[in-house]
Design an enzyme around this catalytic site. Structure first.
Site, PDB file in Angstrom:
ATOM      1  N   SER A 479       0.823  -1.205   0.000  1.00  0.00           N
ATOM      2  CA  SER A 479       0.000   0.000   0.000  1.00  0.00           C
ATOM      3  C   SER A 479       0.858   1.257   0.000  1.00  0.00           C
ATOM      4  CB  SER A 479      -0.963  -0.048   1.196  1.00  0.00           C
ATOM      5  OG  SER A 479      -2.005   0.875   1.047  1.00  0.00           O
ATOM      6  N   ASP A 490      10.391   5.678  -9.988  1.00  0.00           N
ATOM      7  CA  ASP A 490       9.989   6.356 -11.220  1.00  0.00           C
ATOM      8  C   ASP A 490      10.764   7.655 -11.440  1.00  0.00           C
ATOM      9  OD1 ASP A 490       8.192   4.362 -11.750  1.00  0.00           O
ATOM     10  OD2 ASP A 490       6.436   5.454 -11.039  1.00  0.00           O
ATOM     11  N   LYS A 504      -0.644  -4.611  -3.279  1.00  0.00           N
ATOM     12  CA  LYS A 504      -1.981  -4.120  -2.932  1.00  0.00           C
ATOM     13  C   LYS A 504      -2.113  -2.690  -3.428  1.00  0.00           C
ATOM     14  CE  LYS A 504      -5.282  -3.311   0.773  1.00  0.00           C
ATOM     15  NZ  LYS A 504      -5.567  -1.897   0.383  1.00  0.00           N
TER      16      LYS A 504
END
Length: 717
Positions: A479, A490, A504
Site C-alpha cells: 500500500s 519512477d 496491494k
C-alpha cells in the site's frame, strides 16, 4: 497458494481497512470443555434482518465497487468460495455431498439478490452434521491405538485434492490425521494417556465450537463468500463483528502484537507487528502455527481446530501478564518439533512503531563508508494534531526529517529507507515522505469507481536529503510503502532493493448498512468495499505486480504464490496515462554494475552462502504437502533440523562476536545494535550495494554537497 479464509488483528491499532474476513472477537475467554453434541439442537435458519441486509448490501456493492462488473460466473465463484470457507482442506464433505449441493451452484448470486438465503443455510447445516460425524469417528480412533513402525505418508494439505469419493476414503484420511496428531505429541515425549486426553479434548472442542455457530455467523460466512468472489479485500462485518472490532480498537494497544489467520485447522501467524511485544521478543515469526496457549504458569489449552476468535481471546489479556504459546515453527512445518514462547503482554507503543535510525559502516578499501538507515514500520500521523495545526504533532514524515538531520550531522554518505514489513498506513504520509526526497511534483494517481482520477502531489520545495538513496522492501511492504517505493523508482531518485512488494494497489471504504435499516432496533452490519485504485506517476499500477526492485535480494518462495497475486479474484493490473513529472536520473548502468558486485558476494560471502542454504531448506519445506507417520523417520527429520539450526545459530553467534567482519553498526542508544546488524544480512547487503553505487559513481564529494543542483543522466542521486 490459496487466499486464506480468515484474518484478524490482535491489539495492533490499525484501520478497519486491514481487516478481512474477520470473525467476531469473543470478549470472553472460552476454556471450558463440553461434551460432543450428537445432533444440533436445531437447524439454523436466516432471520428477517439478514434478508433485508442482503438486499441493501448487494445493491451497494454493485453500485460502488471498483472494477469490471461482469458477473457471468459469480454464482459459481460464490459456491466455491463458500465451500472453501467451510471446508477448505476437504476433511468433512465427500464427493457425494458436493454432487448433491451442486444444484445451488448456478443460482447463488440471484438467490442472494432476492434475499433467498436458504441455500446458504442448507449447506452450512450439512457441514455441521459432517463435522459431528468426523469428530465422533476421531474420538473412536483414540481407543484403538496406532502402530508407528508402519511406513506411510499423511497428506496434510488437501486443498488441491479431489473430494473424498466415499465415507470409507474420508475415514482413512481421518485415521491418518489422528495418527499424525498423536505422533506430534509423542515426539514431545508425552505419555500415551496424556496424549489421548489432549486429543479427546481437541476433537470435543472442535465439534462443540462448530455447533456454537449461530445464524448471524452463517450469514457473515455467506456474505464474505460473496464479497471474496468479487475482490479479496472487500468484506461484510456483522453487527457483532462491528461491535467487537470497535472494542478491540479501543483496547488495541494492549496485547502481543501479531496478526493471525486460520489456515486449515491451524492458527497461523500472518505477521508480527512492528513495535509490539512479540516483535521486541523476536522469537515468534510469520508462518509459525500456534497449537496451544497457556496463561502464565497454567496448563496449556490445545487450540488446533478452534475458531480464530476464540484463539484470539485466549492470547489477548491484561498488560504485563504472561501468555505462553506452543508453536510449530515455520521452518519446520508440521513435522515439528514444537517450541514454547512466553511473551509479556504490553502496550504497542507509538515510540516503538515510530521511525528509528542507525548507521552501518561499510569498509571500502582504506576508507569506511557510513550508510545511514531509517527504519519505518508504518506510515503514521496524528490526524487530530494535524487538523488542529499543533506545532509538534507526530507523523512519519516529521520524524524521518528529524532523523535525517541527525544523520547528516554524523556525516553519512548514503541513506537507506527500510520499509520491510511496512503494510502501509496514511496515504498523506506516503505523499509527504516522498516529498523529503524530491523537489515538488506528483507522487501517486488515484482512480475511483467512477473513473475519476485524483493526483496526490508533493507541494513543498526542496529536499531533506538529496544524497545517495536506497529503499529496502520485502513481500510484506504494501500500500503506502509501495506508493513511496514506486515514486522513488519512477523519479530515478534512488534504487529499490529487496523482494517484490505485496501488490496491494486498491483503496477500501467502510459503508454502514445501519443507515438503511427500517427500524432503530434492527442492525444490518457494515461493508468494507474496494472503491479506488492506486497508479504510479508513470501510469502503471502497483496492483498484483507490486514494485519490482532494481536489485533483487535472495528470498524464499515464488512471488506469484504470495501477496496480492496469490489472492483469488484479485483485481487485475492496470495502466492509465502517465502524469507529467521530471525524472531526476537514469540509473540503469550503475545498477547493473552494482548487481554484478552483489552476485559476486553471493558466491563468495560465507554468511550469504548460509542464507542461501537456509532459503533452499525453507522452500523445500513450504513445497511439502505430506509427512511420514513412521516414528523413526520423523525423529530423524527432527534431529537433522535441530542440527541445521544449531549450526546456523553458532555461525550467527560467531559472526556477531566478530562484529560482522566487514560491516559495523553504530545505532545511537542501542547497545545491542552491532549484534542485531550482523544478523540482519538483508540490511547489511543493502548497505553494501548502496556503498557500491556511491563508489561506482566516482564523485562522492560532489554528490554530498551539490545542494539543489540537478543531476545529469548516469549520476547517482
Amino acid at each position: 497458494m490459496k487466499a486464506q479464509s480468515f484474518k484478524l488483528f490482535i491489539a495492533i491499532g490499525v484501520g478497519i481497512g486491514s481487516l478481512c474476513m474477520a470473525l467476531a472477537v469473543s470478549p470472553g475467554r472460552a476454556t471450558e470443555v463440553a461434551a460432543v453434541s450428537e445432533t444440533m439442537a436445531h437447524q439454523l435458519a436466516p432471520k428477517s434482518e439478514h434478508r433485508y441486509a442482503s438486499r441493501w448490501a448487494t445493491r451497494i456493492i454493485n453500485a460502488y465497487r471498483y472494477g469490471e462488473k461482469a458477473d457471468e460466473d459469480l454464482s459459481e465463484r460464490m459456491f466455491d468460495q463458500y465451500l472453501d470457507l467451510l471446508d477448505g482442506n476437504r476433511l468433512y464433505f465427500t464427493a457425494t455431498d458436493i454432487a448433491d449441493l451442486e444444484r445451488y451452484r448456478p443460482h447463488l448470486h440471484e438467490s442472494l439478490k432476492s434475499a433467498d438465503l436458504e441455500p446458504a443455510f442448507d449447506i452450512f447445516n450439512r457441514y455441521v452434521k459432517r463435522v459431528n460425524e468426523r469428530t465422533s469417528h476421531a474420538l473412536e480412533l483414540l481407543d484403538r491405538g496406532f502402530d508407528f513402525t508402519i511406513d506411510e505418508e499423511y497428506r496434510f494439505d488437501r486443498t488441491e485434492l479431489p473430494w473424498a469419493a466415499s465415507e470409507e476414503e474420508l475415514e482413512e484420511v481421518w485415521r491418518q490425521r489422528v495418527k499424525n496428531d498423536w505422533l506430534l505429541l509423542k515426539l514431545t515425549d508425552q505419555e500415551d494417556e496424556e496424549i489421548a486426553e489432549t486429543l479427546r479434548e481437541r476433537y470435543t472442542n472442535l465439534d462443540r465450537r462448530i455447533s456454537e455457530f449461530n445464524s448471524e455467523d452463517v450469514f457473515q460466512f455467506f456474505m464474505n463468500a460473496y464479497t471474496r468472489s468479487i475482490e479479496p479485500h472487500s468484506a461484510y462485518l456483522s453487527p457483532r463483528s462491528v461491535d467487537n472490532f470497535e472494542i478491540s480498537m479501543r483496547l488495541s494497544l494492549d496485547g502481543i502484537g501479531a496478526m493471525l489467520q486460520r489456515e486449515t485447522e491451524y492458527t497461523t501467524v500472518m505477521e508480527v507487528v512492528p513495535g509490539g511485544p512479540a516483535d521486541l521478543d523476536g522469537r515468534l515469526q510469520a508462518g509459525d502455527r500456534i497449537v496451544a496457549v497457556a496463561q502464565g504458569d497454567e496448563d496449556f489449552v490445545d487450540v488446533i481446530g478452534w475458531r480464530l476468535d476464540d484463539v484470539v481471546s485466549l492470547i489477548r489479556g491484561e498488560r504485563e501478564t504472561v501468555v505462553r504459546l506452543e508453536v510449530l515453527p515455520a521452518e519446520t512445518g508440521l513435522s515439528g518439533p514444537s517450541q514454547v514462547i512466553d511473551i509479556v503482554r504490553d502496550e504497542v507503543k507509538l515510540e516503538e512503531q515510530a521511525a528509528s535510525s542507525e548507521i552501518i559502516e561499510v569498509p571500502e578499501g582504506d576508507e569506511v563508508r557510513r550508510i545511514g538507515v531509517i527504519n519505518l514500520p508504518v506510515f503514521y500521523v496524528d490526524f487530530q494534531g494535524r487538523a488542529r495545526n499543533e506545532p509538534n504533532y507526530r507523523s512519519s514524515t516529521r520524524d524521518t526529517r528529524h532523523l535525517i538531520n541527525e544523520l547528516r550531522e554524523q556525516d553519512i554518505d548514503g541513506l537507506v529507507i527500510d520499509l520491510r514489513g511496512n503494510g502501509g498506513g496514511a496515504l498523506i504520509e506516503a505523499t509527504t515522505l516522498t516529498g523529503l526526497f524530491i523537489d515538488e511534483g506528483p507522487v501517486v494517481q488515484v482512480r475511483d469507481f467512477r473513473g475519476r482520477i485524483n493526483l496526490e502531489r508533493d507541494r513543498e520545495p526542496g529536499m531533506a536529503w538529496d544524497g545517495p538513496l536506497a529503499v529496502l522492501v520485502d513481500r510484506r511492504s504494501a500500500s503506502a510503502s509501495e506508493i513511496f517505493a514506486a515514486a522513488i523508482q519512477d523519479y530515478g531518485r534512488g534504487v529499490v532493493i529487496g523482494e517484490t512488494t505485496f501488490g496491494k494497489g486498491t483503496v477500501q471504504n467502510l459503508i454502514d448498512l445501519d443507515q438503511y435499516s427500517n427500524s432503530d432496533d434492527t442492525r444490518l452490519g457494515q461493508i468494507k468495499l474496494t472503491m479506488a485504485q492506486f497508479y504510479r506517476v508513470n501510469g502503471g499500477s502497483t496492483q498484483r505486480m507490486g514494485v519490482i526492485p532494481d536489485i533483487l535480494l535472495p528470498t524464499a518462495g515464488d512471488p506469484e504464490e504470495t501477496g496480492e497475486s496469490a489472492l483469488e479474484n484479485a483485481l487485475p493490473w492496470g495502466e492509465i496515462e502517465a502524469t507529467e513529472f521530471d525524472q531526476v536520473a537514469h540509473l540503469e548502468s550503475l545498477v547493473e554494475l552494482a548487481r554484478q558486485r552483489h552476485e559476486q558476494r553471493l558466491e563468495s560471502d560465507e554468511e550469504l552462502q548460509d542464507l542461501l542454504a537456509e532459503i533452499r531448506d525453507f522452500e523445500a519445506e513450504i513445497d511439502r504437502h505430506s509427512v511420514t507417520l513412521l516414528e523413526s523417520a520423523r525423529r530423524a527429520e527432527m534431529e537433522e533440523e535441530e542440527e541445521r539450526r544449531s549450526e546456523r545459530y553458532a555461525s550467527v553467534e560467531e559472526s556477531a562476536t566478530d562484529g560482522g567482519e566487514d560491516v559495523l553498526s553504530d545505532a545511537a542508544g542501542n547497545e545491542d545494535s552491532e549484534d542485531e546488524a550482523s544478523r540482519d544480512l538483508y540490511l547489511i547487503e543493502t548497505a553494501r550495494i548502496l556503498s557500491d553505487l556511491i563508489a561506482l559513481d566516482g564523485d562522492q564529494h560532489r554528490m554530498a554537497h551539490r545542494g539543489d543542483e540537478s543531476l545529469s543522466a548516469g549520476e547517482l542521486p
